[in-house]
Design an enzyme around this catalytic site. Structure first.
Site, mmCIF file in Angstrom:
data_model
loop_
_atom_site.group_PDB
_atom_site.id
_atom_site.type_symbol
_atom_site.label_atom_id
_atom_site.label_comp_id
_atom_site.label_asym_id
_atom_site.label_seq_id
_atom_site.Cartn_x
_atom_site.Cartn_y
_atom_site.Cartn_z
ATOM 1 N N GLY A 90 0.835 -1.218 0.000
ATOM 2 C CA GLY A 90 0.000 0.000 0.000
ATOM 3 C C GLY A 90 0.858 1.251 0.000
ATOM 4 N N GLY A 91 1.950 1.214 0.771
ATOM 5 C CA GLY A 91 2.875 2.356 0.789
ATOM 6 C C GLY A 91 2.255 3.605 1.390
ATOM 7 N N VAL A 92 2.940 4.701 1.172
ATOM 8 C CA VAL A 92 2.480 5.990 1.698
ATOM 9 C C VAL A 92 1.095 6.308 1.146
ATOM 10 C CG1 VAL A 92 2.896 8.484 1.550
ATOM 11 C CG2 VAL A 92 4.781 6.931 2.086
ATOM 12 N N CYS A 93 0.897 6.020 -0.140
ATOM 13 C CA CYS A 93 -0.364 6.393 -0.789
ATOM 14 C C CYS A 93 -1.570 5.838 -0.028
ATOM 15 C CB CYS A 93 -0.339 5.888 -2.223
ATOM 16 S SG CYS A 93 -1.801 6.305 -3.147
ATOM 17 N N GLY A 115 3.399 25.967 4.280
ATOM 18 C CA GLY A 115 3.509 25.420 2.924
ATOM 19 C C GLY A 115 2.161 25.432 2.227
ATOM 20 N N ASP A 131 8.536 7.891 -6.202
ATOM 21 C CA ASP A 131 8.999 9.114 -5.535
ATOM 22 C C ASP A 131 10.519 9.158 -5.365
ATOM 23 O OD1 ASP A 131 6.333 9.749 -5.299
ATOM 24 O OD2 ASP A 131 6.380 10.095 -3.123
ATOM 25 N N HIS A 187 -25.035 15.738 -22.315
ATOM 26 C CA HIS A 187 -25.537 17.004 -21.766
ATOM 27 C C HIS A 187 -26.537 16.701 -20.654
ATOM 28 C CE1 HIS A 187 -26.775 21.167 -21.685
ATOM 29 N NE2 HIS A 187 -28.035 20.766 -21.679
HETATM 30 P P1 FAD Z 1 5.562 5.004 -1.386
HETATM 31 O O1 FAD Z 1 4.110 4.978 -1.566
HETATM 32 O O2 FAD Z 1 6.187 6.079 -0.593
HETATM 33 O O3 FAD Z 1 5.938 3.602 -0.751
HETATM 34 C C1 FAD Z 1 7.233 3.286 -0.381
HETATM 35 C C2 FAD Z 1 7.184 2.109 0.556
HETATM 36 O O4 FAD Z 1 8.519 1.639 0.731
HETATM 37 C C3 FAD Z 1 6.670 2.447 1.945
HETATM 38 O O5 FAD Z 1 5.637 1.554 2.301
HETATM 39 C C4 FAD Z 1 7.884 2.271 2.852
HETATM 40 O O6 FAD Z 1 7.529 1.763 4.124
HETATM 41 C C5 FAD Z 1 8.694 1.256 2.072
HETATM 42 N N1 FAD Z 1 10.132 1.284 2.348
HETATM 43 C C6 FAD Z 1 10.957 2.361 2.382
HETATM 44 N N2 FAD Z 1 12.232 1.965 2.641
HETATM 45 C C7 FAD Z 1 12.199 0.626 2.754
HETATM 46 C C8 FAD Z 1 13.193 -0.364 3.012
HETATM 47 N N3 FAD Z 1 14.488 -0.061 3.170
HETATM 48 N N4 FAD Z 1 12.807 -1.675 3.080
HETATM 49 C C9 FAD Z 1 11.506 -2.020 2.912
HETATM 50 N N5 FAD Z 1 10.520 -1.128 2.665
HETATM 51 C C10 FAD Z 1 10.872 0.176 2.584
HETATM 52 N N6 FAD Z 1 -0.324 11.132 -5.033
HETATM 53 C C11 FAD Z 1 -1.314 11.082 -5.949
HETATM 54 O O7 FAD Z 1 -1.066 10.685 -7.096
HETATM 55 N N7 FAD Z 1 -2.585 11.454 -5.626
HETATM 56 C C12 FAD Z 1 -2.901 11.893 -4.390
HETATM 57 O O8 FAD Z 1 -4.060 12.220 -4.139
HETATM 58 C C13 FAD Z 1 -1.884 11.963 -3.419
HETATM 59 N N8 FAD Z 1 -2.162 12.401 -2.171
HETATM 60 C C14 FAD Z 1 -1.170 12.412 -1.243
HETATM 61 C C15 FAD Z 1 -1.470 12.867 0.035
HETATM 62 C C16 FAD Z 1 -0.490 12.903 1.006
HETATM 63 C C17 FAD Z 1 -0.823 13.385 2.389
HETATM 64 C C18 FAD Z 1 0.830 12.454 0.696
HETATM 65 C C19 FAD Z 1 1.896 12.444 1.744
HETATM 66 C C20 FAD Z 1 1.145 12.012 -0.573
HETATM 67 C C21 FAD Z 1 0.146 11.996 -1.561
HETATM 68 N N9 FAD Z 1 0.413 11.583 -2.854
HETATM 69 C C22 FAD Z 1 -0.581 11.556 -3.789
HETATM 70 C C23 FAD Z 1 1.750 11.155 -3.256
HETATM 71 C C24 FAD Z 1 1.817 9.609 -3.286
HETATM 72 O O9 FAD Z 1 1.507 9.118 -2.001
HETATM 73 C C25 FAD Z 1 3.203 9.162 -3.694
HETATM 74 O O10 FAD Z 1 3.564 9.769 -4.910
HETATM 75 C C26 FAD Z 1 3.239 7.662 -3.865
HETATM 76 O O11 FAD Z 1 2.876 7.003 -2.682
HETATM 77 C C27 FAD Z 1 4.635 7.218 -4.266
HETATM 78 O O12 FAD Z 1 4.644 5.838 -4.427
HETATM 79 P P2 FAD Z 1 5.981 4.988 -4.282
HETATM 80 O O13 FAD Z 1 5.617 3.609 -4.707
HETATM 81 O O14 FAD Z 1 7.089 5.660 -4.966
HETATM 82 O O15 FAD Z 1 6.363 4.990 -2.747
HETATM 83 P P1 NAD Z 2 4.692 20.811 -2.362
HETATM 84 O O1 NAD Z 2 6.001 20.854 -3.044
HETATM 85 O O2 NAD Z 2 3.479 20.548 -3.163
HETATM 86 O O3 NAD Z 2 4.437 22.180 -1.589
HETATM 87 C C1 NAD Z 2 5.321 22.662 -0.636
HETATM 88 C C2 NAD Z 2 5.069 24.144 -0.505
HETATM 89 O O4 NAD Z 2 5.776 24.616 0.620
HETATM 90 C C3 NAD Z 2 5.536 24.943 -1.710
HETATM 91 O O5 NAD Z 2 4.507 25.782 -2.108
HETATM 92 C C4 NAD Z 2 6.761 25.686 -1.176
HETATM 93 O O6 NAD Z 2 6.955 26.921 -1.818
HETATM 94 C C5 NAD Z 2 6.389 25.843 0.273
HETATM 95 N N1 NAD Z 2 7.530 26.012 1.190
HETATM 96 C C6 NAD Z 2 8.729 25.404 1.155
HETATM 97 N N2 NAD Z 2 9.479 25.795 2.202
HETATM 98 C C7 NAD Z 2 8.729 26.652 2.924
HETATM 99 C C8 NAD Z 2 8.943 27.386 4.116
HETATM 100 N N3 NAD Z 2 10.088 27.288 4.781
HETATM 101 N N4 NAD Z 2 7.958 28.185 4.563
HETATM 102 C C9 NAD Z 2 6.770 28.290 3.883
HETATM 103 N N5 NAD Z 2 6.514 27.611 2.758
HETATM 104 C C10 NAD Z 2 7.473 26.793 2.287
HETATM 105 O O7 NAD Z 2 4.874 19.747 -1.193
HETATM 106 P P2 NAD Z 2 3.820 19.064 -0.228
HETATM 107 O O8 NAD Z 2 2.570 19.837 -0.183
HETATM 108 O O9 NAD Z 2 4.566 18.771 1.015
HETATM 109 O O10 NAD Z 2 3.539 17.703 -0.987
HETATM 110 C C11 NAD Z 2 4.620 16.845 -1.330
HETATM 111 C C12 NAD Z 2 4.338 16.108 -2.597
HETATM 112 O O11 NAD Z 2 3.375 15.075 -2.346
HETATM 113 C C13 NAD Z 2 3.690 16.963 -3.685
HETATM 114 O O12 NAD Z 2 4.646 17.667 -4.420
HETATM 115 C C14 NAD Z 2 3.010 15.937 -4.515
HETATM 116 O O13 NAD Z 2 3.936 15.385 -5.415
HETATM 117 C C15 NAD Z 2 2.596 14.885 -3.498
HETATM 118 N N6 NAD Z 2 1.150 15.058 -3.162
HETATM 119 C C16 NAD Z 2 0.251 14.931 -4.165
HETATM 120 C C17 NAD Z 2 -1.087 15.103 -3.899
HETATM 121 C C18 NAD Z 2 -2.059 14.949 -5.015
HETATM 122 O O14 NAD Z 2 -1.702 14.376 -6.041
HETATM 123 N N7 NAD Z 2 -3.288 15.426 -4.877
HETATM 124 C C19 NAD Z 2 -1.518 15.418 -2.623
HETATM 125 C C20 NAD Z 2 -0.569 15.555 -1.621
HETATM 126 C C21 NAD Z 2 0.779 15.368 -1.905
#
Ligand code: FAD
Ligand code: NAD
Length: 474
Positions: free
Chosen positions: A42-45, A183, A315, A447
């Site tokens: 599932g990861g971070v997503c 941010g 990522d 529509h």
């Molecule tokens: P990740 O999902 O980060 O998964 C990496 C996995 O690797 C983790 O489970 C971690 O535990 C594991 N891992 C790390 N190191 C090791 C190790 N040494 N050994 C074993 N396991 C390890 N993206 C979107 O497209 N749409 C969204 O709406 C969206 N919303 C988001 C909201 C938030 C709050 C956040 C933080 C991110 C969001 N993102 C969104 C970004 C999205 O979550 C990431 O781009 C995506 O999860 C990246 O996938 P990944 O497979 O690269 O790694």
């Molecule tokens: P971001 O890069 O989207 O935004 C960070 C913001 O913080 C920027 O606007 C930057 O100018 C500002 N910033 C940086 N340093 C600062 C400081 N010292 N003081 C005030 N503002 C500062 O990063 P995020 O919001 O942390 O999200 C990280 C990544 O996760 C995104 O870039 C995106 O790739 C992914 N994400 C995607 C979704 C989605 O797809 N809907 C949702 C959440 C996160």
């Protein structure tokens, strides 16, 4: 001494990159071991990102629409928020999806190891399992899909429960009376929207001169306007220069041209200033894998690192840090490992900010066209002329197309408005299929729907939009 296990393909990280890669590899007949620290893929997503945030944004939307209904003569009483039940519901959503991924992993006969992996060399991993055992795993190929983690700000107290990153904020420990969001990017605005809808007084500080830096300003404008009403304050060109914890909260010193009160106390602070790649502590020094100065792993079009047996996706390889980009890279890496002729070279990776209104774009943006001095014609269809938008009481939206003036090919699409995240898929298809403005114009759209705004934007290009009088310029 038991013989150490071997695998054809080892995947480190079970996020949308890692699990998509593992599933395709198994479907292609490869023997796969997937390693992640969490109990299921599932990861971070799924655990701390896309899914829990969108579950909470759905709740925010319900709360906001219930409020807006007063304009239509429908009055709901003030909502009672049962935080524990809300948390439980969000956890259930996550559990359902990660459980489903666990099942799919089993059905595909993928070996899932819960633990932390580290390279000993270009063909061997050491895995510390959660049960405290150590496994030495030999592989033919490996894919690094270890994702990213929140960046921190050195000026904030390190170990305070009042300072939250996105993971802590999604746990919904409480609804603070006042919340500072540092941010104004994706996370700050999405989670700020959730907390504001739940009742917090939200203030945002953003370092640059506008919210969502890099996104076309005309797309951001309607969102900025609405957030100015929903949030207590938005301070641009501002940063936190100092902060310390006191009994009532975090006392923050703000510096910036829009700051009227440089010293303020906030019950909680959400830090959302970007994310850093998880490329340390992976034993990369025991391989030829290279990282750039920000720690992102360098890869080629097949997602191969400098070490021929090791690939990297998602990522950890750099921006855009989006789940769907990670999954597609994962599939490309697996196909390359399986010997297919492939490359990761999309024309359009969609991006969606799930705020209210949503912002979505794909392909060429106006910002990039300007930087690259690329000639482009931009046509806009304002949602004030969309019947569907007006039935929803949301006419502030806009759909725009970036069109090559010579070939009339659609190069980019930008949408702001409710549902933009769903609508952009048609734009992605148009860009990827090299559709012409006439293709979009001649495609009959249902529509009344918001999807018609894409068709009508194409009609604007020809000066023939049914619902907007914009004669074509000579
Ligand atoms: P990740 O999902 O980060 O998964 C990496 C996995 O690797 C983790 O489970 C971690 O535990 C594991 N891992 C790390 N190191 C090791 C190790 N040494 N050994 C074993 N396991 C390890 N993206 C979107 O497209 N749409 C969204 O709406 C969206 N919303 C988001 C909201 C938030 C709050 C956040 C933080 C991110 C969001 N993102 C969104 C970004 C999205 O979550 C990431 O781009 C995506 O999860 C990246 O996938 P990944 O497979 O690269 O790694
Ligand atoms: P971001 O890069 O989207 O935004 C960070 C913001 O913080 C920027 O606007 C930057 O100018 C500002 N910033 C940086 N340093 C600062 C400081 N010292 N003081 C005030 N503002 C500062 O990063 P995020 O919001 O942390 O999200 C990280 C990544 O996760 C995104 O870039 C995106 O790739 C992914 N994400 C995607 C979704 C989605 O797809 N809907 C949702 C959440 C996160």
């Amino acid at each position: 001494m038991p013989e150490s296990p071997t695998t054809r393909l080892a995947i480190i990280g079970g996020g949308p990159g890692g699990y998509a890669a593992a599933f395709l590899a198994a479907d292609l007949g490869l023997q796969v071991t997937l390693i992640d620290q969490e109990p299921q893929p599932g990861g971070v997503c799924l655990y701390h990102g896309c899914i829990p945030s969108k579950a909470l944004l759905h709740v925010a939307k319900v709360l906001t629409e219930a409020q807006q209904a007063a304009d239509w003569g429908i009055h709901f009483p003030s909502p009672q928020i049962d935080l524990e039940k809300l948390r439980t519901w969000k956890r259930q959503v996550v559990r359902k999806l990660t459980g489903g991924l666990g099942q799919l992993t089993g059905q595909r006969k993928i070996r899932f190891v819960q633990g932390r992996a580290c390279f000993l060399d270009a063909q061997t991993l050491q895995v510390q399992t959660v049960s405290g055992e150590e496994e030495i795993l030999s592989f033919t190929h490996a894919i690094i899909a270890t994702g990213s983690r929140p960046a921190t700000l050195p000026c904030l107290p390190l170990h305070s429960s009042r300072i939250m990153d996105s993971t802590a904020a999604l746990d919904l420990p409480s609804i603070p009376q006042n919340l500072l969001v540092v941010g104004g990017g994706y996370i700050g605005l999405e989670l700020g929207t959730v907390y504001a809808a739940l009742g917090s007084r939200v203030s945002v500080v953003e370092l640059t001169e506008g919210l969502l830096p890099g996104v076309d300003r005309d797309l951001v404008a309607p969102l900025s306007k609405r957030l100015a009403e929903k949030f207590h304050s938005i301070m641009l060109r501002t940063e936190v220069v100092d902060a310390k914890e006191e009994t009532q909260g975090i006392r923050v010193i703000l510096k910036g041209s829009e700051v009227t009160e440089p010293e303020q106390i906030f019950e909680k602070v959400l830090v959302a200033v970007g994310r850093k790649p998880n490329s340390e502590d992976l034993g990369l020094e025991n391989t030829r894998v290279e990282v750039d100065r920000r720690g992102f792993i360098s890869v080629d079009e097949q997602r191969r690192t400098r070490e021929p047996t090791i690939y990297a996706i998602g990522d950890v390889t750099g921006e855009p840090m989006l789940a769907h980009k990670a999954s597609h890279e994962g599939r490309v890496a697996v196909e390359a490992i399986a010997g297919h002729k492939v490359a990761f070279e999309p024309h359009a990776i969609p991006a969606v900010v799930f705020t209210d209104p949503e912002i979505a774009w794909c392909g060429l943006t106006e910002t990039r066209a300007r930087t690259e001095q690329r000639p482009v014609r931009v046509v806009r269809f304002p949602w004030g002329a969309s019947g569907r938008a007006i039935t929803l009481g949301r006419s502030e939206g806009m759909t725009k197309l970036l069109i090559d003036p010579e070939t009339e090919r659609i190069l980019g699409v930008g949408i702001v408005g409710p549902g933009a995240g769903e609508l952009i898929a048609e734009g992605v298809l148009a860009v990827e299929m090299a559709a012409l403005a006439s293709d979009l114009k001649l495609t009959i759209h249902p529509h009344p729907t918001l999807s018609e705004t894409l068709m009508e934007a194409a009609e604007v290009f020809f000066g023939q939009s049914t619902h907007l009088y914009r004669p074509r310029r000579p």
